[in-house]
Write a protein that holds these residues in place. Sequence first.
Motif, PDB file in Angstrom:
ATOM      1  N   ILE A  37       0.581  -1.208  -0.111  1.00 16.28           N
ATOM      2  CA  ILE A  37      -0.025  -0.034   0.046  1.00 16.28           C
ATOM      3  C   ILE A  37       0.910   1.146   0.022  1.00 16.28           C
ATOM      4  N   PRO A  38       1.885   1.273   0.821  1.00 17.56           N
ATOM      5  CA  PRO A  38       2.678   2.832   0.823  1.00 17.56           C
ATOM      6  C   PRO A  38       3.062   3.200  -0.627  1.00 17.56           C
ATOM      7  N   ALA A  39       3.216   2.327  -1.366  1.00 14.51           N
ATOM      8  CA  ALA A  39       3.946   2.409  -2.701  1.00 14.51           C
ATOM      9  C   ALA A  39       2.905   2.799  -3.852  1.00 14.51           C
ATOM     10  N   VAL A  40       1.634   2.653  -3.650  1.00 10.37           N
ATOM     11  CA  VAL A  40       0.532   2.584  -4.337  1.00 10.37           C
ATOM     12  C   VAL A  40       0.179   4.049  -4.838  1.00 10.37           C
ATOM     13  N   LEU A  41       0.239   5.003  -3.690  1.00 13.06           N
ATOM     14  CA  LEU A  41      -0.335   6.490  -3.926  1.00 13.06           C
ATOM     15  C   LEU A  41       0.613   7.113  -4.760  1.00 13.06           C
ATOM     16  N   PRO A  42       1.948   7.162  -4.507  1.00 18.73           N
ATOM     17  CA  PRO A  42       3.119   7.669  -5.609  1.00 18.73           C
ATOM     18  C   PRO A  42       2.285   7.288  -7.046  1.00 18.73           C
ATOM     19  N   GLY A  43       2.226   5.985  -6.948  1.00 18.39           N
ATOM     20  CA  GLY A  43       1.998   5.526  -8.515  1.00 18.39           C
ATOM     21  C   GLY A  43       0.869   5.845  -9.146  1.00 18.39           C
ATOM     22  N   LEU A  44      -0.343   6.222  -8.135  1.00 20.59           N
ATOM     23  CA  LEU A  44      -1.556   6.735  -8.617  1.00 20.59           C
ATOM     24  C   LEU A  44      -1.235   8.236  -8.871  1.00 20.59           C
ATOM     25  N   ALA A  45      -0.230   9.061  -8.275  1.00 18.24           N
ATOM     26  CA  ALA A  45      -0.189  10.391  -8.787  1.00 18.24           C
ATOM     27  C   ALA A  45       0.630  10.520 -10.034  1.00 18.24           C
ATOM     28  N   LEU A  46       1.393   9.382 -10.210  1.00 18.23           N
ATOM     29  CA  LEU A  46       2.421   9.582 -11.467  1.00 18.23           C
ATOM     30  C   LEU A  46       1.423   9.225 -12.506  1.00 18.23           C
ATOM     31  N   GLY A  47       0.512   8.355 -12.428  1.00 15.44           N
ATOM     32  CA  GLY A  47      -0.226   7.889 -13.375  1.00 15.44           C
ATOM     33  C   GLY A  47      -1.194   9.110 -13.813  1.00 15.44           C
ATOM     34  N   ALA A  48      -1.669   9.830 -12.769  1.00 21.12           N
ATOM     35  CA  ALA A  48      -2.701  11.112 -12.973  1.00 21.12           C
ATOM     36  C   ALA A  48      -2.156  11.997 -14.141  1.00 21.12           C
ATOM     37  N   LEU A  49      -0.821  12.287 -13.782  1.00 23.17           N
ATOM     38  CA  LEU A  49       0.036  13.170 -14.341  1.00 23.17           C
ATOM     39  C   LEU A  49       0.515  12.825 -15.734  1.00 23.17           C
TER      40      LEU A  49
END
Length: 244
Positions: free
Chosen positions: A75-87
């Motif tokens: 879980i800790p690594a998912v949010l950075p991945g979501l942010a990168l994906g949104a960009l």
Amino acid sequence: MTLTTVLLLGVAAVLVGFAKTAIGGVGSIAIAIFALVLPTKESTAAILLLLLIGDVVAVWHYRRDADLVMLRRLIPAVLPGLALGALFLAWVDDTTLRRCIGVLLLVLAAMQLLLRWRSPDTTRIGESRPAAIGTGVAAGFATMTANAAGPVMTLYLVAQGVEKRRFLGTAALFFFGVNLCKVPFSLGLGLFDGETLWRTLALAPLVLLGTWIGLHTARRLSQTRFDQAVLAATVVSALALVVR
């Protein structure tokens, strides 16, 4: 919409439900169908609400089988991945987006097959911290850009030799949380509209039908056949994204 489009979306909705309760990689075939009949960016929002319907059924049915220790590593690594994906989603065009996701999935599948060929016991690799971080970031990125994190999670769980019900329970809880997190990102990108909501209401019964079919199928699959099926579905869905 044409009759062909309606039929394709109906088939995709059934596959969404089936993927949530049986073979996760099949969900990417549904995603490829949505990307075929709708613009790719719009299709990510169109299928997100259907995925959440399937998530609710899967979480309830497999609620006692989720591996919470494994989820805490991811879980800790998912949010950075979501942010990168949104960009990335805000910047890239549809064709590039679709093909990037397809290539990513093919590379991950090839790596998994190579590891299993060289060393049948891949659990040490799967349980490593770098593997968990890489999977979390890749899953967050892939799910934000194309709802395609299913194969990423599949490859991670297969690498650890996770038993079938534990596999399904862990994946169900993981994706329910991830998909809920994606809703505000999608709203911020302006991907939801009235047509998307009406389409969700129309297709929801077919998602539920798919979950029912999936539950009965999962009971009949042996562990070996289950592992083979999820890997094969990953490869097929990735190819569908690349060659379209």
